[in-house]
Scaffold this motif. Structure first.
Motif, mmCIF file in Angstrom:
data_model
loop_
_atom_site.group_PDB
_atom_site.id
_atom_site.type_symbol
_atom_site.label_atom_id
_atom_site.label_comp_id
_atom_site.label_asym_id
_atom_site.label_seq_id
_atom_site.Cartn_x
_atom_site.Cartn_y
_atom_site.Cartn_z
ATOM 1 N N LEU A 3 31.250 38.245 32.385
ATOM 2 C CA LEU A 3 31.870 39.523 32.723
ATOM 3 C C LEU A 3 31.493 39.992 34.125
ATOM 4 C CD1 LEU A 3 31.608 41.353 29.285
ATOM 5 C CD2 LEU A 3 33.605 40.256 30.292
ATOM 6 N N GLU A 4 30.299 39.689 34.574
ATOM 7 C CA GLU A 4 29.920 40.029 35.945
ATOM 8 C C GLU A 4 30.827 39.303 36.949
ATOM 9 O OE1 GLU A 4 25.823 38.917 35.829
ATOM 10 O OE2 GLU A 4 25.232 40.784 34.835
ATOM 11 N N GLN A 5 31.159 38.056 36.647
ATOM 12 C CA GLN A 5 32.094 37.314 37.502
ATOM 13 C C GLN A 5 33.479 37.950 37.456
ATOM 14 O OE1 GLN A 5 31.433 32.743 37.421
ATOM 15 N NE2 GLN A 5 30.753 33.532 35.430
ATOM 16 N N TRP A 6 33.898 38.400 36.262
ATOM 17 C CA TRP A 6 35.181 39.095 36.151
ATOM 18 C C TRP A 6 35.186 40.298 37.091
ATOM 19 C CZ3 TRP A 6 37.090 40.221 30.489
ATOM 20 C CH2 TRP A 6 37.294 39.022 29.795
ATOM 21 N N LYS A 7 34.107 41.091 37.008
ATOM 22 C CA LYS A 7 34.034 42.303 37.833
ATOM 23 C C LYS A 7 34.071 41.957 39.319
ATOM 24 C CE LYS A 7 31.479 46.516 38.813
ATOM 25 N NZ LYS A 7 31.615 46.346 40.263
ATOM 26 N N ASP A 8 33.336 40.939 39.713
ATOM 27 C CA ASP A 8 33.341 40.532 41.123
ATOM 28 C C ASP A 8 34.747 40.185 41.590
ATOM 29 O OD1 ASP A 8 30.597 40.891 41.202
ATOM 30 O OD2 ASP A 8 30.133 38.737 41.117
ATOM 31 N N GLN A 9 35.495 39.467 40.750
ATOM 32 C CA GLN A 9 36.860 39.102 41.132
ATOM 33 C C GLN A 9 37.765 40.321 41.211
ATOM 34 O OE1 GLN A 9 37.609 35.363 38.569
ATOM 35 N NE2 GLN A 9 38.762 35.186 40.471
ATOM 36 N N VAL A 10 37.621 41.252 40.275
ATOM 37 C CA VAL A 10 38.416 42.483 40.307
ATOM 38 C C VAL A 10 38.056 43.284 41.554
ATOM 39 C CG1 VAL A 10 38.794 44.707 39.143
ATOM 40 C CG2 VAL A 10 38.851 42.576 37.823
ATOM 41 N N ASP A 11 36.770 43.371 41.865
ATOM 42 C CA ASP A 11 36.340 44.105 43.054
ATOM 43 C C ASP A 11 36.947 43.521 44.332
ATOM 44 O OD1 ASP A 11 34.876 45.967 41.627
ATOM 45 O OD2 ASP A 11 32.944 44.962 41.960
ATOM 46 N N GLU A 12 37.116 42.200 44.386
ATOM 47 C CA GLU A 12 37.706 41.553 45.560
ATOM 48 C C GLU A 12 39.168 41.948 45.781
ATOM 49 O OE1 GLU A 12 37.076 37.327 45.442
ATOM 50 O OE2 GLU A 12 34.896 37.561 45.382
ATOM 51 N N LEU A 13 39.840 42.415 44.733
ATOM 52 C CA LEU A 13 41.241 42.831 44.845
ATOM 53 C C LEU A 13 41.379 44.258 45.386
ATOM 54 C CD1 LEU A 13 42.654 41.489 41.444
ATOM 55 C CD2 LEU A 13 42.754 40.391 43.697
ATOM 56 N N LYS A 14 40.313 45.036 45.316
ATOM 57 C CA LYS A 14 40.381 46.439 45.729
ATOM 58 C C LYS A 14 40.704 46.549 47.217
ATOM 59 C CE LYS A 14 37.229 48.217 42.236
ATOM 60 N NZ LYS A 14 35.913 48.837 42.004
ATOM 61 N N GLY A 16 44.699 43.870 47.251
ATOM 62 C CA GLY A 16 45.629 43.328 46.271
ATOM 63 C C GLY A 16 45.450 41.830 46.106
ATOM 64 N N GLY A 17 46.334 41.238 45.308
ATOM 65 C CA GLY A 17 46.277 39.802 45.047
ATOM 66 C C GLY A 17 46.231 39.525 43.561
ATOM 67 N N THR A 18 45.770 38.324 43.231
ATOM 68 C CA THR A 18 45.708 37.878 41.843
ATOM 69 C C THR A 18 44.351 37.259 41.561
ATOM 70 O OG1 THR A 18 48.079 37.430 41.823
ATOM 71 C CG2 THR A 18 46.771 36.361 40.107
ATOM 72 N N ALA A 19 43.808 37.549 40.389
ATOM 73 C CA ALA A 19 42.557 36.954 39.930
ATOM 74 C C ALA A 19 42.768 36.454 38.502
ATOM 75 C CB ALA A 19 41.426 37.971 39.970
ATOM 76 N N TYR A 20 42.097 35.361 38.171
ATOM 77 C CA TYR A 20 42.136 34.812 36.819
ATOM 78 C C TYR A 20 40.749 34.889 36.212
ATOM 79 C CZ TYR A 20 46.780 33.123 37.853
ATOM 80 O OH TYR A 20 48.108 33.066 38.172
ATOM 81 N N LEU A 21 40.676 35.481 35.004
ATOM 82 C CA LEU A 21 39.419 35.732 34.317
ATOM 83 C C LEU A 21 39.449 35.024 32.966
ATOM 84 C CD1 LEU A 21 39.493 39.626 34.825
ATOM 85 C CD2 LEU A 21 38.852 37.874 36.507
ATOM 86 N N PRO A 22 38.640 33.980 32.745
ATOM 87 C CA PRO A 22 38.704 33.228 31.492
ATOM 88 C C PRO A 22 38.064 33.968 30.323
ATOM 89 C CG PRO A 22 36.915 32.390 32.813
ATOM 90 C CD PRO A 22 37.610 33.444 33.638
ATOM 91 N N TYR A 23 38.656 33.807 29.130
ATOM 92 C CA TYR A 23 38.046 34.405 27.946
ATOM 93 C C TYR A 23 37.989 33.460 26.762
ATOM 94 C CZ TYR A 23 42.841 35.413 26.324
ATOM 95 O OH TYR A 23 44.155 35.315 25.933
ATOM 96 N N ASP A 24 38.714 32.351 26.790
ATOM 97 C CA ASP A 24 38.640 31.378 25.698
ATOM 98 C C ASP A 24 38.602 29.985 26.294
ATOM 99 O OD1 ASP A 24 38.651 30.061 23.264
ATOM 100 O OD2 ASP A 24 40.641 30.723 22.670
ATOM 101 N N VAL A 34 34.282 30.607 38.792
ATOM 102 C CA VAL A 34 35.086 31.014 39.948
ATOM 103 C C VAL A 34 35.573 29.801 40.742
ATOM 104 C CG1 VAL A 34 35.066 32.366 42.085
ATOM 105 C CG2 VAL A 34 33.989 33.259 40.032
ATOM 106 N N ALA A 35 34.817 28.718 40.715
ATOM 107 C CA ALA A 35 35.245 27.509 41.417
ATOM 108 C C ALA A 35 36.506 26.909 40.787
ATOM 109 C CB ALA A 35 34.124 26.471 41.412
#
Length: 157
Positions: A56-67, A70-78, A117-118
């Motif tokens: 989840l910390e990686q998710w947040k980092d990716q979301v923060d990068e969009l602030k 804009g752009g697109t981020a992919y966050l895995p959950y399964d 993230v890689a």
């Protein structure tokens, strides 16, 4: 308190299969912690709660990068042997976001969940799940994810 209808929770049952659930709006999906538990990367922990917090910390980092940009981020959950499930976060203006749940044929065995993230740029075949989406602000989404990370980090599992 954030109003984003997103939650990634550990279920009460023990074991590493069907023990996690993602909620996104009215959509929910039960998944496994198996790949989180067997992650052997240097950033992984022996504790599931710590590994969920790291994810989840990686998710947040990716979301923060969009602030602001804009752009697109992919966050895995399964993470599954033959495919993976992701949240696709898109922002046209760096403030608002659309969050969609969906699938990719990228296989989990090639991903370190504690350093995914890689792999995220490899998601070119995202297939959204109909009705599994919400709109929110990037700030609220980041806050929601941070609260989830803190809850998992302080857990005993």
């Amino acid at each position: 308190m954030t109003s984003v209808p997103l939650k990634f929770e550990r279920l009460a049952k023990k074991g590493d299969h069907s023990d996690l659930r993602l909620h996104l709006g009215t959509f929910s999906h039960t998944c496994d912690s198996y790949y989180l538990v067997i992650d052997e990367s240097p950033t992984a922990s022996r504790r599931l709660g710590a590994n969920l917090a790291r994810l989840l910390e990686q998710w947040k980092d990716q979301v923060d990068e969009l602030k602001g940009v804009g752009g697109t981020a992919y966050l895995p959950y399964d993470f599954s042997d033959q495919c993976t499930a992701w949240l696709r976060v898109t922002s046209a203006d760096g403030r608002g976001a659309e969050v969609h749940a969906g699938w990719s044929l990228v296989e989990a065995w090639g991903i370190e969940p504690s350093n995914y993230v890689a792999t995220a740029p490899e998601i070119k075949d995202f297939d959204p799940i109909v009705g599994a989406q919400v709109a929110c602000s990037l700030d609220d989404l980041a806050q929601c994810i941070a609260m989830g990370a803190e809850a998992h980090r302080s857990s005993r599992y």
